[in-house]
Design a protein around this motif. Structure first.
Motif, PDB file in Angstrom:
ATOM      1  N   ALA A  98       0.875  -1.209  -0.086  1.00 57.16           N
ATOM      2  CA  ALA A  98       0.033  -0.001   0.051  1.00 57.16           C
ATOM      3  C   ALA A  98       0.759   1.291  -0.057  1.00 57.16           C
ATOM      4  CB  ALA A  98      -0.931   0.040   1.159  1.00 57.16           C
ATOM      5  N   ASN A  99       1.968   1.287   0.650  1.00 56.67           N
ATOM      6  CA  ASN A  99       2.888   2.384   0.795  1.00 56.67           C
ATOM      7  C   ASN A  99       2.272   3.473   0.790  1.00 56.67           C
ATOM      8  OD1 ASN A  99       5.912   2.919   0.659  1.00 56.67           O
ATOM      9  ND2 ASN A  99       5.421   3.764  -1.632  1.00 56.67           N
ATOM     10  N   ALA A 100       1.525   3.750   1.953  1.00 57.75           N
ATOM     11  CA  ALA A 100       0.870   4.777   2.527  1.00 57.75           C
ATOM     12  C   ALA A 100       0.159   5.835   1.202  1.00 57.75           C
ATOM     13  CB  ALA A 100       1.825   5.793   3.161  1.00 57.75           C
ATOM     14  N   GLY A 101      -0.400   4.797   0.296  1.00 57.41           N
ATOM     15  CA  GLY A 101      -1.023   5.590  -0.912  1.00 57.41           C
ATOM     16  C   GLY A 101      -0.056   6.100  -2.041  1.00 57.41           C
ATOM     17  N   ARG A 102       1.318   5.611  -1.754  1.00 50.34           N
ATOM     18  CA  ARG A 102       2.250   6.042  -2.912  1.00 50.34           C
ATOM     19  C   ARG A 102       2.756   4.843  -3.787  1.00 50.34           C
ATOM     20  NH1 ARG A 102       7.215   9.336  -1.120  1.00 50.34           N
ATOM     21  NH2 ARG A 102       7.280   9.787  -3.348  1.00 50.34           N
ATOM     22  N   THR A 103       2.046   4.497  -4.787  1.00 49.97           N
ATOM     23  CA  THR A 103       2.165   3.782  -5.849  1.00 49.97           C
ATOM     24  C   THR A 103       2.174   4.274  -7.162  1.00 49.97           C
ATOM     25  OG1 THR A 103      -0.191   3.001  -5.679  1.00 49.97           O
ATOM     26  CG2 THR A 103       1.219   1.904  -4.167  1.00 49.97           C
ATOM     27  N   GLY A 105       1.377   4.451 -11.306  1.00 48.21           N
ATOM     28  CA  GLY A 105       0.284   4.416 -11.991  1.00 48.21           C
ATOM     29  C   GLY A 105       0.374   4.868 -13.335  1.00 48.21           C
ATOM     30  N   ILE A 106      -0.662   5.462 -14.004  1.00 47.41           N
ATOM     31  CA  ILE A 106      -0.749   5.951 -15.183  1.00 47.41           C
ATOM     32  C   ILE A 106      -1.291   7.391 -15.043  1.00 47.41           C
ATOM     33  CG2 ILE A 106      -1.845   5.430 -17.562  1.00 47.41           C
ATOM     34  CD1 ILE A 106      -1.941   2.593 -17.025  1.00 47.41           C
ATOM     35  N   SER A 107      -0.725   8.122 -16.031  1.00 45.50           N
ATOM     36  CA  SER A 107      -1.113   9.660 -15.978  1.00 45.50           C
ATOM     37  C   SER A 107      -2.468   9.951 -16.611  1.00 45.50           C
ATOM     38  CB  SER A 107      -0.156  10.753 -16.688  1.00 45.50           C
ATOM     39  OG  SER A 107      -0.408  10.419 -18.100  1.00 45.50           O
ATOM     40  N   VAL A 108      -2.881  11.103 -16.203  1.00 49.19           N
ATOM     41  CA  VAL A 108      -4.472  11.287 -16.817  1.00 49.19           C
ATOM     42  C   VAL A 108      -4.469  11.292 -18.409  1.00 49.19           C
ATOM     43  CG1 VAL A 108      -6.225  13.317 -17.065  1.00 49.19           C
ATOM     44  CG2 VAL A 108      -5.251  12.737 -14.796  1.00 49.19           C
ATOM     45  N   GLU A 109      -3.482  11.802 -18.856  1.00 48.39           N
ATOM     46  CA  GLU A 109      -3.324  12.121 -20.341  1.00 48.39           C
ATOM     47  C   GLU A 109      -3.142  10.676 -20.934  1.00 48.39           C
ATOM     48  OE1 GLU A 109      -1.558  13.895 -18.188  1.00 48.39           O
ATOM     49  OE2 GLU A 109      -2.580  15.699 -18.682  1.00 48.39           O
ATOM     50  N   CYS A 110      -2.368   9.769 -20.347  1.00 46.18           N
ATOM     51  CA  CYS A 110      -2.082   8.589 -20.726  1.00 46.18           C
ATOM     52  C   CYS A 110      -3.392   7.672 -20.646  1.00 46.18           C
ATOM     53  CB  CYS A 110      -0.793   7.758 -20.177  1.00 46.18           C
ATOM     54  SG  CYS A 110      -0.302   6.248 -20.893  1.00 46.18           S
ATOM     55  N   HIS A 136      -6.762   9.685  -6.509  1.00 50.23           N
ATOM     56  CA  HIS A 136      -7.796  10.506  -5.852  1.00 50.23           C
ATOM     57  C   HIS A 136      -7.346  11.986  -6.185  1.00 50.23           C
ATOM     58  CE1 HIS A 136      -5.250  11.923  -2.534  1.00 50.23           C
ATOM     59  NE2 HIS A 136      -4.947  10.741  -2.560  1.00 50.23           N
ATOM     60  N   SER A 137      -6.396  12.668  -6.321  1.00 44.40           N
ATOM     61  CA  SER A 137      -6.194  14.007  -6.499  1.00 44.40           C
ATOM     62  C   SER A 137      -6.067  14.283  -7.762  1.00 44.40           C
ATOM     63  CB  SER A 137      -4.920  14.425  -5.394  1.00 44.40           C
ATOM     64  OG  SER A 137      -3.804  14.043  -6.033  1.00 44.40           O
ATOM     65  N   PRO A 141     -10.457  12.601 -10.944  1.00 49.74           N
ATOM     66  CA  PRO A 141      -9.918  11.596 -10.102  1.00 49.74           C
ATOM     67  C   PRO A 141     -10.165  10.047 -10.755  1.00 49.74           C
ATOM     68  CG  PRO A 141     -11.502  12.997  -9.086  1.00 49.74           C
ATOM     69  CD  PRO A 141     -11.570  13.128 -10.527  1.00 49.74           C
ATOM     70  N   PHE A 142      -9.112   9.154 -10.456  1.00 44.81           N
ATOM     71  CA  PHE A 142      -9.130   7.897 -10.828  1.00 44.81           C
ATOM     72  C   PHE A 142      -9.393   7.743 -12.475  1.00 44.81           C
ATOM     73  CE2 PHE A 142     -10.658   8.013  -6.592  1.00 44.81           C
ATOM     74  CZ  PHE A 142      -9.378   7.422  -6.092  1.00 44.81           C
ATOM     75  N   PRO A 143      -8.384   8.477 -13.187  1.00 44.61           N
ATOM     76  CA  PRO A 143      -8.853   8.647 -14.593  1.00 44.61           C
ATOM     77  C   PRO A 143      -8.714   7.248 -15.380  1.00 44.61           C
ATOM     78  CG  PRO A 143      -6.321   9.122 -14.130  1.00 44.61           C
ATOM     79  CD  PRO A 143      -7.078   9.052 -12.810  1.00 44.61           C
ATOM     80  N   CYS A 144      -7.864   6.162 -14.887  1.00 40.12           N
ATOM     81  CA  CYS A 144      -8.031   4.768 -15.526  1.00 40.12           C
ATOM     82  C   CYS A 144      -9.241   4.167 -15.423  1.00 40.12           C
ATOM     83  CB  CYS A 144      -6.978   3.887 -14.923  1.00 40.12           C
ATOM     84  SG  CYS A 144      -5.213   3.951 -15.532  1.00 40.12           S
ATOM     85  N   HIS A 145      -9.952   4.430 -14.255  1.00 42.44           N
ATOM     86  CA  HIS A 145     -11.172   3.746 -13.953  1.00 42.44           C
ATOM     87  C   HIS A 145     -12.210   4.711 -14.931  1.00 42.44           C
ATOM     88  CE1 HIS A 145      -9.586   1.729 -10.513  1.00 42.44           C
ATOM     89  NE2 HIS A 145     -10.732   1.029 -10.437  1.00 42.44           N
TER      90      HIS A 145
END
Length: 195
Positions: A98-103, A105-110, A136-137, A141-145
Motif C-alpha cells: 500500500a506504501n501509504a498511498g504512494r504507488t 500508475g498511469i497519468s491522466v493524459e495516458c 484521488h487528487s 480522479p481515478f482516470p484509468c477507471h
C-alpha cells in the motif's frame, strides 16, 4: 461435499474490473456479460520497474507508450497492455504494498489516450488498482477507471510474475467469475508464452 454458497469481495486479490465498476461505465457490461472471446487476448509488457524503484509515484505517460511502440511495434488490437513496475515484489507485505498511498500508475493524459485512441481492450497492473495511489487528487480522479471503463475497456489488477513475460508475444487468459451484476471478480490470470 457441495458448497451451497460463499461470499467474497468482487475487488480483492488479483481481480478483473468490468465497465460497470465505475460511474462512467454504468451502461456497460457487468462481469458476467464480458464475452468469452475477450477473456483470451494477446498481451504486451511495458516495463518501468527502474523508474518505479526510483519514484514510487512514477506515472506512465503517452510518450513512454509511443517510445515502446517505436521499439516493439503497435499495441495489439483487442489485447492487453500489462504495465510492469516491480510492485508485485511487495505483494506479501500489505504495508509496503500500500506504501501509504504512494504507488505507481498511469497519468491522466495516458489513461485518456489508452481509452480513446489505443486499440487495446484493457490494462493490467501489479498494484492494488489500475490507478496510481495519488489518483484521488487527479483531474478527473481515478482516470484509468473513469476513461477505460467508460470506453468498455477492462482492468486487471494485482498481477504477479510479469517479469517472466516478454515485451511482446504472450497471450493472456483472464478468468473472472461470471457474477451477475458484478462490477468485478477475483480472477485467475494466466499467460501463455511460446518457448
Amino acid at each position: 461435499m457441495v458448497l451451497e454458497h460463499f461470499s467474497t469481495g468482487e475487488h480483492t486479490g488479483t481481480h478483473f474490473d468490468a465497465p460497470v465498476h465505475w460511474v462512467t461505465g454504468q451502461q456497460g457490461a457487468d462481469v458476467s456479460q464480458v464475452p468469452v472471446s475477450r477473456l483470451i487476448a494477446p498481451a504486451v509488457v511495458i516495463d518501468h520497474t527502474a523508474d518505479a524503484a526510483d519514484d514510487p509515484d512514477f506515472l506512465l505517460e503517452v510518450e513512454h507508450v509511443k517510445a515502446w511502440e517505436a521499439e516493439h511495434g503497435a499495441l495489439p488490437a483487442g489485447g492487453w497492455l500489462l504495465y510492469r513496475t516491480g510492485w508485485d515484489a511487495y505483494g506479501d507485505d500489505p504495508e509496503r504494498y500500500a506504501n501509504a498511498g504512494r504507488t505507481p500508475g498511469i497519468s491522466v493524459e495516458c489513461a485518456r489516450w489508452l481509452a480513446e485512441e489505443s486499440p487495446i481492450q484493457g490494462v493490467g497492473v501489479e498494484t492494488v488498482g489500475t490507478d496510481a495511489g495519488a489518483a484521488h487528487s487527479f483531474d478527473p480522479p481515478f482516470p484509468c477507471h473513469s476513461f477505460l471503463l467508460g470506453q468498455e475497456k477492462y482492468g486487471l489488477t494485482q498481477l504477479r510474475n510479469l517479469a517472466l513475460l516478454p515485451a511482446t508475444g504472450a497471450v493472456v487468459i483472464a478468468g473472472p467469475l461470471p457474477i451477475v451484476s458484478g462490477s468485478g471478480s477475483p480472477c485467475r490470470v494466466l499467460a501463455l508464452v511460446e518457448r
